[in-house]
Every structure is written in C-alpha cells, then in structure tokens.
Motif scaffolding. Structure first.
Motif, PDB file in Angstrom:
ATOM      1  N   LEU A  66       0.853  -1.179   0.000  1.00 30.28           N
ATOM      2  CA  LEU A  66       0.000   0.000   0.000  1.00 30.28           C
ATOM      3  C   LEU A  66       0.898   1.240   0.000  1.00 30.28           C
ATOM      4  CD1 LEU A  66      -2.866   1.036   0.043  1.00 30.28           C
ATOM      5  CD2 LEU A  66      -2.790   0.990   2.524  1.00 30.28           C
TER       6      LEU A  66
ATOM      7  N   ARG B  86      -0.876   4.121  -4.424  1.00 32.64           N
ATOM      8  CA  ARG B  86      -2.032   3.202  -4.368  1.00 32.64           C
ATOM      9  C   ARG B  86      -3.104   3.724  -3.421  1.00 32.64           C
ATOM     10  NH1 ARG B  86       1.791  -1.369  -5.029  1.00 32.64           N
ATOM     11  NH2 ARG B  86       1.482  -2.017  -7.164  1.00 32.64           N
ATOM     12  N   ARG B  87      -2.692   4.401  -2.370  1.00 30.79           N
ATOM     13  CA  ARG B  87      -3.686   4.999  -1.454  1.00 30.79           C
ATOM     14  C   ARG B  87      -4.533   6.025  -2.185  1.00 30.79           C
ATOM     15  NH1 ARG B  87       0.245   5.760   3.694  1.00 30.79           N
ATOM     16  NH2 ARG B  87       0.237   3.585   4.289  1.00 30.79           N
ATOM     17  N   ARG B  88      -3.892   6.812  -3.026  1.00 27.13           N
ATOM     18  CA  ARG B  88      -4.631   7.826  -3.777  1.00 27.13           C
ATOM     19  C   ARG B  88      -5.612   7.185  -4.752  1.00 27.13           C
ATOM     20  NH1 ARG B  88       0.364  10.362  -3.282  1.00 27.13           N
ATOM     21  NH2 ARG B  88       1.121   9.548  -5.257  1.00 27.13           N
TER      22      ARG B  88
END
Length: 123
Positions: free
Chosen positions: A116, A120-122
């Motif tokens: 993560l 990828r969080r965005r």
C-alpha cells in the motif's frame, strides 16, 4: 499538520490480529489446490510452512507476518497439517532475511498482493 488516525491502537489490534479460533481458521486459512501447488514448490518443511503462513496472513488479516511474530498454536497446527510439515519447523523459518523477502515477493507476484504505497492509497 500531523495526520489523525481513524482508529485507536486498541481498536486496530483486533483487526490486525491473526485468526485464533477454528471457525475463523477454516474460513480464512484453508488452502486450496493452487495455494498448495505454490507452497509445495518449496523443498524444506520450514519454507513450506513459512510460505503458507505468509500467504494466509496476507489474506487474513491482510498483512505479512512480522519477523519473529508468534503465530497462535491452533493456527500454526492448522496450516502445518495442510502442508504436511511439523509445526516446530517454523522456528527456523526466515533464518535468512532474504528467504522471507523472496517469499513475500513471490506471493505478491503469484497471488496479486501489492504494497500500500502512497500512490495506491490515492487510487
């Protein structure tokens, strides 16, 4: 400005805990044929068991095992029985840090797990 956490440590701990009851193990840590095929590509009991435990932990609770983390006895026996290894074999798993790292890389590639990252969080 520091980020605020949505959950306290006390709230987060049970979400990241390894399954320790038989119903949870059956539901989340039962290995299928494809899983066992990947596990059985390892030659030694310690590597088969460690690889399988890493796979199970990545699926539930969704994180890799931490170095030296104790796996609940029932969970350890449950997975060891499936891969045909002695539970004691886990004591020598990951003696080389490269083994754990290589296994996690292979698990990511074979089963589609990803770190993560901020990008990828965005997403």
């Amino acid at each position: 400005m520091p980020r605020r956490r949505a959950l306290t440590d006390a709230q987060l701990a049970p979400l990241l805990a390894l399954p320790a009851t038989e119903p949870d193990l059956i539901r989340h840590w039962t290995l299928n044929e494809a899983d066992l095929a990947a596990v059985n590509r390892r030659r030694r009991d310690r590597n088969r068991l460690g690889f399988a435990l890493q796979l199970c932990a990545l699926r539930c609770p969704g994180r890799p095992l931490r170095p030296g983390e104790a796996v609940p006895e029932l969970a350890l026996r449950f997975v060891a029985d499936q891969v045909g290894a002695a539970p004691e074999a886990i004591t020598t798993y990951g003696a080389r840090a490269q083994t754990r790292s290589a296994h996690l890389d292979e698990l990511r590639g074979t089963f589609g797990f990803a770190d993560l990252t901020p990008a990828r969080r965005r997403e």
